[in-house]
Design a protein around this motif. Sequence first.
Motif, PDB file in Angstrom:
ATOM      1  N   PHE A  20       4.601   7.573   3.321  1.00 23.95           N
ATOM      2  CA  PHE A  20       5.180   8.191   4.299  1.00 23.95           C
ATOM      3  C   PHE A  20       6.691   8.172   3.926  1.00 23.95           C
ATOM      4  N   SER A  21       7.569   9.051   4.265  1.00 27.98           N
ATOM      5  CA  SER A  21       8.860   8.945   4.345  1.00 27.98           C
ATOM      6  C   SER A  21       9.721   8.766   5.524  1.00 27.98           C
ATOM      7  N   LEU A  22      10.912   8.193   5.511  1.00 24.32           N
ATOM      8  CA  LEU A  22      11.727   7.837   6.781  1.00 24.32           C
ATOM      9  C   LEU A  22      13.188   7.927   6.656  1.00 24.32           C
ATOM     10  N   TYR A  23      14.038   7.647   7.517  1.00 23.92           N
ATOM     11  CA  TYR A  23      15.376   8.071   7.246  1.00 23.92           C
ATOM     12  C   TYR A  23      16.189   7.043   8.213  1.00 23.92           C
ATOM     13  N   PRO A  24      15.970   5.712   7.934  1.00 18.31           N
ATOM     14  CA  PRO A  24      16.670   4.777   8.678  1.00 18.31           C
ATOM     15  C   PRO A  24      18.339   4.897   8.492  1.00 18.31           C
ATOM     16  N   ASN A  25      18.835   4.881   9.488  1.00 17.00           N
ATOM     17  CA  ASN A  25      20.561   4.961   9.108  1.00 17.00           C
ATOM     18  C   ASN A  25      20.849   5.932   8.267  1.00 17.00           C
ATOM     19  N   GLU A  26      20.185   6.889   8.352  1.00 19.98           N
ATOM     20  CA  GLU A  26      20.513   8.272   7.538  1.00 19.98           C
ATOM     21  C   GLU A  26      20.482   8.078   6.274  1.00 19.98           C
ATOM     22  N   GLU A  27      19.651   6.950   5.442  1.00 16.81           N
ATOM     23  CA  GLU A  27      19.138   6.751   4.339  1.00 16.81           C
ATOM     24  C   GLU A  27      17.799   7.489   4.282  1.00 16.81           C
ATOM     25  N   HIS A  28      17.273   7.850   2.835  1.00 13.63           N
ATOM     26  CA  HIS A  28      16.141   8.465   2.740  1.00 13.63           C
ATOM     27  C   HIS A  28      15.274   7.237   1.880  1.00 13.63           C
ATOM     28  N   TRP A  29      14.220   6.657   2.571  1.00 11.47           N
ATOM     29  CA  TRP A  29      13.020   5.691   2.040  1.00 11.47           C
ATOM     30  C   TRP A  29      11.727   6.407   2.063  1.00 11.47           C
ATOM     31  N   VAL A  30      10.933   5.870   1.112  1.00 11.94           N
ATOM     32  CA  VAL A  30       9.600   6.218   1.234  1.00 11.94           C
ATOM     33  C   VAL A  30       8.677   4.808   0.895  1.00 11.94           C
ATOM     34  N   GLY A  31       7.863   4.755   1.709  1.00 18.32           N
ATOM     35  CA  GLY A  31       6.909   3.537   1.611  1.00 18.32           C
ATOM     36  C   GLY A  31       5.489   4.041   1.096  1.00 18.32           C
ATOM     37  N   ARG A  32       4.685   3.368   0.576  1.00 16.73           N
ATOM     38  CA  ARG A  32       3.458   3.540   0.345  1.00 16.73           C
ATOM     39  C   ARG A  32       2.404   2.474  -0.161  1.00 16.73           C
ATOM     40  N   THR A  33       1.406   2.615   0.115  1.00 18.86           N
ATOM     41  CA  THR A  33       0.174   1.491  -0.167  1.00 18.86           C
ATOM     42  C   THR A  33      -0.496   2.185  -1.413  1.00 18.86           C
ATOM     43  N   PHE A  34      -1.100   1.238  -2.331  1.00 19.99           N
ATOM     44  CA  PHE A  34      -1.734   1.713  -3.341  1.00 19.99           C
ATOM     45  C   PHE A  34      -3.114   0.878  -3.261  1.00 19.99           C
ATOM     46  N   ASP A  35      -3.952   1.495  -2.970  1.00 24.08           N
ATOM     47  CA  ASP A  35      -5.412   1.051  -2.690  1.00 24.08           C
ATOM     48  C   ASP A  35      -6.609   1.204  -3.654  1.00 24.08           C
ATOM     49  N   TRP A  36      -6.831   0.336  -4.325  1.00 23.59           N
ATOM     50  CA  TRP A  36      -7.822   0.587  -5.586  1.00 23.59           C
ATOM     51  C   TRP A  36      -8.816  -0.812  -6.034  1.00 23.59           C
ATOM     52  N   ALA A  37      -9.493  -0.622  -6.781  1.00 25.94           N
ATOM     53  CA  ALA A  37     -10.490  -1.799  -7.021  1.00 25.94           C
ATOM     54  C   ALA A  37      -9.857  -3.204  -7.554  1.00 25.94           C
ATOM     55  N   TYR A  38      -8.597  -2.702  -8.501  1.00 26.57           N
ATOM     56  CA  TYR A  38      -7.959  -3.892  -9.077  1.00 26.57           C
ATOM     57  C   TYR A  38      -6.495  -3.637  -8.942  1.00 26.57           C
ATOM     58  N   GLY A  39      -5.675  -4.770  -8.933  1.00 27.91           N
ATOM     59  CA  GLY A  39      -4.185  -4.657  -8.796  1.00 27.91           C
ATOM     60  C   GLY A  39      -3.459  -4.841 -10.176  1.00 27.91           C
ATOM     61  N   HIS A  40      -3.980  -5.212 -11.266  1.00 26.42           N
ATOM     62  CA  HIS A  40      -3.373  -5.181 -12.584  1.00 26.42           C
ATOM     63  C   HIS A  40      -2.335  -4.021 -13.021  1.00 26.42           C
ATOM     64  N   GLY A  41      -1.403  -4.254 -13.572  1.00 24.16           N
ATOM     65  CA  GLY A  41      -0.669  -3.148 -14.273  1.00 24.16           C
ATOM     66  C   GLY A  41       0.825  -3.665 -14.639  1.00 24.16           C
ATOM     67  N   LEU A  42       1.402  -2.758 -15.143  1.00 23.05           N
ATOM     68  CA  LEU A  42       2.826  -2.986 -15.681  1.00 23.05           C
ATOM     69  C   LEU A  42       3.741  -1.843 -15.060  1.00 23.05           C
ATOM     70  N   VAL A  43       5.054  -2.370 -14.806  1.00 25.37           N
ATOM     71  CA  VAL A  43       6.101  -1.743 -14.162  1.00 25.37           C
ATOM     72  C   VAL A  43       6.952  -1.396 -15.546  1.00 25.37           C
ATOM     73  N   TYR A  44       7.099  -0.183 -15.750  1.00 28.97           N
ATOM     74  CA  TYR A  44       8.019   0.298 -17.063  1.00 28.97           C
ATOM     75  C   TYR A  44       9.429   1.054 -16.592  1.00 28.97           C
ATOM     76  N   THR A  45      10.172   0.807 -17.619  1.00 26.89           N
ATOM     77  CA  THR A  45      11.667   1.637 -17.753  1.00 26.89           C
ATOM     78  C   THR A  45      11.203   2.667 -18.578  1.00 26.89           C
ATOM     79  N   ASN A  46      11.611   3.979 -18.105  1.00 28.57           N
ATOM     80  CA  ASN A  46      11.320   5.203 -19.125  1.00 28.57           C
ATOM     81  C   ASN A  46      12.466   5.729 -19.354  1.00 28.57           C
ATOM     82  N   LYS A  47      12.860   5.981 -20.592  1.00 23.77           N
ATOM     83  CA  LYS A  47      14.236   6.514 -21.198  1.00 23.77           C
ATOM     84  C   LYS A  47      14.404   7.962 -21.021  1.00 23.77           C
ATOM     85  N   ARG A  48      15.628   8.409 -20.972  1.00 28.69           N
ATOM     86  CA  ARG A  48      16.234   9.609 -20.917  1.00 28.69           C
ATOM     87  C   ARG A  48      16.317  10.017 -22.445  1.00 28.69           C
TER      88      ARG A  48
END
Length: 345
Positions: A20-48
């Motif tokens: 879902f998206s929302l606009y508290p105090n006129e800012e733009h936010w998005v919240g999400r759940t990720f529901d799956w059989a397992y939760g392992h993973g990596l957060v990556y920085t991807n370059k320009r």
Amino acid sequence: MKAIILSLLMIQSAFPCTIFSLYPNEEHWVGRTFDWAYGHGLVYTNKRNVTKTSVRILPTDVLSTWTSKYGSVTFNQFGREFPTGGMNERGLIVEALELKSSIYQPVDAKASFNELQFIQYVLDNFQTIGEIRGALKGLRLAPVGSQLHYFTCDINECMTIEFINGKIETRHGNTLPISGLANNTYDESKDYAKEFVTFGGDKPVVQGSKESLDRFVRSNYNVKSINEYDDKIQTLFTFLADVGSLNNRWQIIYNQSQRTINFRTTAKIKLQRMIDVSALDFSCQTPVKYFDLDSDSEGPIRHEFKDFDFNVNQSVIKKSVDMQKLPAALTMRLAVYPNETKCND
């Protein structure tokens, strides 16, 4: 490299999630759940400024080459360049959710992308919904197996991307009166919501239900009250927990206006992490960085990121491939793909 023909699904049963998206105090936010059989993973920085050619997995794939305009931060279970979602440095967000009724475009001569690399392609190249809409006309999705739809937001508006009867359909602006998505088509969700209070009907919102339509209604009902709360982050984590299924693994909160990502995994629910995307180095002359979701770090994690490690990336891919009993060759094909990209700085 020759195409890998898979008789099994790359992601056999995907993402029964809520966003879902929302606009508290006129800012733009998005919240999400990720529901799956397992939760392992990596957060990556991807370059320009990195040149990439789409990976060939199916024999009918039509390759495309591009150079990334924007850096991004993504959440990945199938390795670098194949995310489930993320945000780029201009605040654009792309996230995937399961939609079992998806029917994709027929094979043609348009450039094709598998269902995960499509996310990275969009984050690499665009900063507005209008730009994405224009690009969709010239490409097609060539999924390895997952039936998905997408929710994407720039800092001003959001859009759904769905595949209905072999055609791409989008909802945005006036056609997106409720800015969220679950695991029914957007039109099905919107029509169902009309029965409930605040959405045009008089039925009370269904509490506790984990059904897709009820999650869509309840999450968008809950966020209407966000400005009543001082602690927006903790409140949104509570909202996300409310709509998470028994297999909820990640809860992610994007503040597009401030370019921050707050997230936690349900395996380590007390550890809340924060990434300031604007503080990251997206020059391709410096190493790609990763953060392991299974680590014990919390709070701001900018300095917890490590330099890209081929073996770590391959290990996460192998874990996903093995757990889903997919062809072993897929692990190496995805693992070596980053070596085929080129920095242009």
